[in-house]
Design a protein around this motif. Sequence first.
Motif, PDB file in Angstrom:
ATOM      1  N   MET A 266      -9.308   4.567  -0.408  1.00 27.67           N
ATOM      2  CA  MET A 266      -8.567   5.828  -0.366  1.00 27.67           C
ATOM      3  C   MET A 266      -7.281   5.627   0.412  1.00 27.67           C
ATOM      4  O   MET A 266      -7.303   5.265   1.586  1.00 27.67           O
ATOM      5  CB  MET A 266      -9.426   6.929   0.249  1.00 27.67           C
ATOM      6  CG  MET A 266     -10.649   7.254  -0.581  1.00 27.67           C
ATOM      7  SD  MET A 266     -11.716   8.514   0.170  1.00 27.67           S
ATOM      8  CE  MET A 266     -10.754   9.998  -0.141  1.00 27.67           C
ATOM      9  N   ARG A 267      -6.146   5.856  -0.290  1.00 33.56           N
ATOM     10  CA  ARG A 267      -4.833   5.656   0.314  1.00 33.56           C
ATOM     11  C   ARG A 267      -3.925   6.829  -0.064  1.00 33.56           C
ATOM     12  O   ARG A 267      -4.292   7.692  -0.840  1.00 33.56           O
ATOM     13  CB  ARG A 267      -4.222   4.341  -0.191  1.00 33.56           C
ATOM     14  CG  ARG A 267      -5.036   3.104   0.100  1.00 33.56           C
ATOM     15  CD  ARG A 267      -4.303   1.853  -0.361  1.00 33.56           C
ATOM     16  NE  ARG A 267      -3.866   1.928  -1.743  1.00 33.56           N
ATOM     17  CZ  ARG A 267      -4.534   1.381  -2.783  1.00 33.56           C
ATOM     18  NH1 ARG A 267      -5.661   0.741  -2.581  1.00 33.56           N
ATOM     19  NH2 ARG A 267      -4.054   1.482  -3.998  1.00 33.56           N
ATOM     20  N   ASP A 268      -2.711   6.786   0.449  1.00 32.26           N
ATOM     21  CA  ASP A 268      -1.771   7.875   0.165  1.00 32.26           C
ATOM     22  C   ASP A 268      -1.193   7.806  -1.239  1.00 32.26           C
ATOM     23  O   ASP A 268      -0.463   8.702  -1.649  1.00 32.26           O
ATOM     24  CB  ASP A 268      -0.658   7.917   1.205  1.00 32.26           C
ATOM     25  CG  ASP A 268       0.222   6.677   1.191  1.00 32.26           C
ATOM     26  OD1 ASP A 268      -0.029   5.745   0.402  1.00 32.26           O
ATOM     27  OD2 ASP A 268       1.177   6.649   1.985  1.00 32.26           O
TER      28      ASP A 268
ATOM     29  N   ASP B 170      -6.920  13.067   5.478  1.00 33.88           N
ATOM     30  CA  ASP B 170      -6.654  12.029   6.476  1.00 33.88           C
ATOM     31  C   ASP B 170      -5.926  10.822   5.901  1.00 33.88           C
ATOM     32  O   ASP B 170      -5.174  10.149   6.614  1.00 33.88           O
ATOM     33  CB  ASP B 170      -7.956  11.561   7.133  1.00 33.88           C
ATOM     34  CG  ASP B 170      -8.572  12.610   8.050  1.00 33.88           C
ATOM     35  OD1 ASP B 170      -7.871  13.597   8.380  1.00 33.88           O
ATOM     36  OD2 ASP B 170      -9.758  12.452   8.408  1.00 33.88           O
ATOM     37  N   THR B 171      -6.147  10.522   4.624  1.00 37.17           N
ATOM     38  CA  THR B 171      -5.503   9.357   3.999  1.00 37.17           C
ATOM     39  C   THR B 171      -4.214   9.719   3.270  1.00 37.17           C
ATOM     40  O   THR B 171      -3.572   8.848   2.691  1.00 37.17           O
ATOM     41  CB  THR B 171      -6.470   8.650   3.024  1.00 37.17           C
ATOM     42  OG1 THR B 171      -6.887   9.584   2.018  1.00 37.17           O
ATOM     43  CG2 THR B 171      -7.679   8.099   3.760  1.00 37.17           C
TER      44      THR B 171
ATOM     45  N   ARG C 164     -11.376  13.327   4.143  1.00 35.19           N
ATOM     46  CA  ARG C 164     -10.899  11.968   3.864  1.00 35.19           C
ATOM     47  C   ARG C 164      -9.607  11.988   3.048  1.00 35.19           C
ATOM     48  O   ARG C 164      -8.701  11.199   3.296  1.00 35.19           O
ATOM     49  CB  ARG C 164     -11.967  11.160   3.119  1.00 35.19           C
ATOM     50  CG  ARG C 164     -13.089  10.715   4.000  1.00 35.19           C
ATOM     51  CD  ARG C 164     -14.023   9.817   3.248  1.00 35.19           C
ATOM     52  NE  ARG C 164     -15.143   9.441   4.082  1.00 35.19           N
ATOM     53  CZ  ARG C 164     -16.107   8.645   3.687  1.00 35.19           C
ATOM     54  NH1 ARG C 164     -16.089   8.127   2.468  1.00 35.19           N
ATOM     55  NH2 ARG C 164     -17.095   8.355   4.495  1.00 35.19           N
TER      56      ARG C 164
END
Length: 196
Positions: free
Chosen positions: A2-4, A24-25, A21
């Motif tokens: 999980m990334r932006d 936050d990511t 999550r």
Amino acid sequence: LMRDDNEYIHCTQLSEEMWKRIADTGGAVSIAPAIEMQMRHGMPPLQLALDHGIQPSLSSDVECNMSADFFTIMRTAFTLQRALVHERDLAGEQNLPRLVTCRDIIDMATVAGAKTARLDSKIGTLTPGKEADIIMLATDRINVMPLNNVPGTIVTLMDTSNVENVFVAGKVVKWQGKLVGVDLARIRRLIEKSRD
């Protein structure tokens, strides 16, 4: 994983942990409110996204199942969020979320859409150096008379009949209400052939 640069679509059945999550990511969320309600995905999580500090983008998803025009999509998102907050208010709940404005909804349909698709360096706002994607809306039609509030008029009153001119990357693709350079008869034949 999980990334932006992840885009999460629908998000109707996510746990609180998953929402945290995503937030936050820095992930992006795209909501197709009309389809999610019509196809039994679950309640469109517009408010859940907002509650987690995520500005969702809006999408149509299944064009053969529900109108893909963004006036319908914007109006659906606008009325849904407000109806759900009003329902909570009528039930006596305190500390309610703020009602979305028409400007918020336009931002979800434009700027947030470009960000979610990771195209905001090219499109989404009228900025020097970006592609000139412009939709010009007719404000002299009976469905928007009298014009009092532009964002409110766009979201709550307009429909596709108000789309007068469209430029994509600076090229005219619709002028005075008519598509430019499109063979509608050929498209109709191909669509009907595909259906048959």
